[in-house]
Design an enzyme around this catalytic site. Structure first.
Site, PDB file in Angstrom:
ATOM      1  N   HIS A   9       0.822  -1.217   0.000  1.00 44.56           N
ATOM      2  CA  HIS A   9       0.000   0.000   0.000  1.00 44.56           C
ATOM      3  C   HIS A   9       0.853   1.262   0.000  1.00 44.56           C
ATOM      4  CE1 HIS A   9       0.769  -1.051   4.219  1.00 44.56           C
ATOM      5  NE2 HIS A   9       0.736   0.241   4.469  1.00 44.56           N
ATOM      6  N   CYS A  66       7.753   0.140  -1.848  1.00 48.08           N
ATOM      7  CA  CYS A  66       7.008   0.219  -0.594  1.00 48.08           C
ATOM      8  C   CYS A  66       7.114   1.664  -0.116  1.00 48.08           C
ATOM      9  CB  CYS A  66       7.503  -0.806   0.429  1.00 48.08           C
ATOM     10  SG  CYS A  66       9.210  -0.641   0.960  1.00 48.08           S
ATOM     11  N   GLY A  67       6.854   1.916   1.146  1.00 46.06           N
ATOM     12  CA  GLY A  67       6.881   3.297   1.596  1.00 46.06           C
ATOM     13  C   GLY A  67       8.276   3.891   1.574  1.00 46.06           C
ATOM     14  N   VAL A  70      12.908   0.254   2.204  1.00 44.65           N
ATOM     15  CA  VAL A  70      13.756  -0.522   3.113  1.00 44.65           C
ATOM     16  C   VAL A  70      13.183  -1.917   3.372  1.00 44.65           C
ATOM     17  CG1 VAL A  70      14.704  -0.641   5.448  1.00 44.65           C
ATOM     18  CG2 VAL A  70      14.704   1.528   4.205  1.00 44.65           C
ATOM     19  N   GLY A  71      11.928  -1.960   3.768  1.00 45.42           N
ATOM     20  CA  GLY A  71      11.330  -3.266   4.055  1.00 45.42           C
ATOM     21  C   GLY A  71      11.361  -4.167   2.835  1.00 45.42           C
ATOM     22  N   HIS A  99      28.419  -2.872 -11.163  1.00 46.51           N
ATOM     23  CA  HIS A  99      29.476  -3.429 -10.307  1.00 46.51           C
ATOM     24  C   HIS A  99      29.002  -4.620  -9.480  1.00 46.51           C
ATOM     25  CE1 HIS A  99      32.287   0.357 -10.138  1.00 46.51           C
ATOM     26  NE2 HIS A  99      31.747   0.183 -11.343  1.00 46.51           N
ATOM     27  N   ARG A 134      37.367  -7.847 -11.367  1.00 49.24           N
ATOM     28  CA  ARG A 134      37.224  -7.474  -9.956  1.00 49.24           C
ATOM     29  C   ARG A 134      35.768  -7.500  -9.511  1.00 49.24           C
ATOM     30  NH1 ARG A 134      37.241  -2.647 -12.691  1.00 49.24           N
ATOM     31  NH2 ARG A 134      36.263  -0.827 -11.736  1.00 49.24           N
TER      32      ARG A 134
HETATM   33  C1  RB5 Z   1       3.870   0.458   5.137  1.00 53.04           C
HETATM   34  O1  RB5 Z   1       3.139   1.360   5.911  1.00 53.04           O
HETATM   35  C2  RB5 Z   1       5.357   0.702   5.248  1.00 53.04           C
HETATM   36  O2  RB5 Z   1       5.802   0.368   6.513  1.00 53.04           O
HETATM   37  C3  RB5 Z   1       6.082  -0.078   4.167  1.00 53.04           C
HETATM   38  O3  RB5 Z   1       5.572   0.286   2.924  1.00 53.04           O
HETATM   39  C4  RB5 Z   1       7.571   0.150   4.018  1.00 53.04           C
HETATM   40  O4  RB5 Z   1       7.884   1.498   4.118  1.00 53.04           O
HETATM   41  C5  RB5 Z   1       8.448  -0.674   4.819  1.00 53.04           C
HETATM   42  O5  RB5 Z   1       9.675  -0.573   4.639  1.00 53.04           O
END
Ligand code: RB5
Length: 159
Positions: A9, A66-67, A70-71, A99, A134
């Site tokens: 989302h 995602c937001g 990272v996730g 690379h 390398r």
């Molecule tokens: C969702 O609200 C959010 O936590 C997800 O999209 C993301 O940012 C996680 O890394």
């Protein structure tokens, strides 16, 4: 090139624009969802779908939105054969392929705007792994880490 894309989302609003762009660039898009905006959906489900498509060879590249990005990158990197990273600058988006043989680009739709996201996707999809000795040596070390075979030795001399 076959490109798999997925978004939770947090990334959903950006995904449609990227699907159109990727098609316009001449690539074949596999949209692995979400197909509707569901504020309760979970990014690992879409990262898994994209990562497995890449790992299985059904797609050459993947994009997870995602937001924050990272996730999606944390989850995608749990799939063997996937090298995913958050890239919010164009240099990293192409150099990560050239690379590091990055095969999944992760974007944060709450961090970058649509225009920058399009530039990042274009940079990612137009880049190719260099194949230089390398880079291959380092890639093989990453693969050894993934396989649990790394011995803890590090090359400390330049370059
Ligand atoms: C969702 O609200 C959010 O936590 C997800 O999209 C993301 O940012 C996680 O890394």
């Amino acid at each position: 090139m076959r490109v798999a894309i997925g978004a939770d989302h947090g990334g959903f609003p950006l995904k449609a624009a990227l699907v159109t762009q990727i098609r316009d660039l001449g690539h074949q898009v596999q949209d692995l969802g979400a197909h509707t905006l569901d504020p309760t959906d979970d990014y690992p489900d879409f990262a898994q779908a994209v990562a497995q498509a890449v790992a299985a060879g059904r797609a050459e590249r993947g994009i997870v939105v995602c937001g924050s990005g990272v996730g999606g990158s944390v989850a995608a990197n749990k799939i063997a054969g996937v090298r995913a990273a958050v890239c919010h600058d164009a240099y990293s988006a192409h150099q990560g392929v050239e690379h590091d043989d990055m095969n999944v680009l992760c974007l944060g739709a709450r961090v970058v705007g649509a225009e920058l996201a399009r530039e990042l996707v274009a940079a990612f999809l137009s880049a190719q792994f260099s194949g230089e000795e390398r880079h291959l040596r380092r890639l093989n070390k990453v693969k050894a880490l993934e396989a649990g075979m790394a011995g803890g030795r590090r090359k400390t001399s330049a370059p």
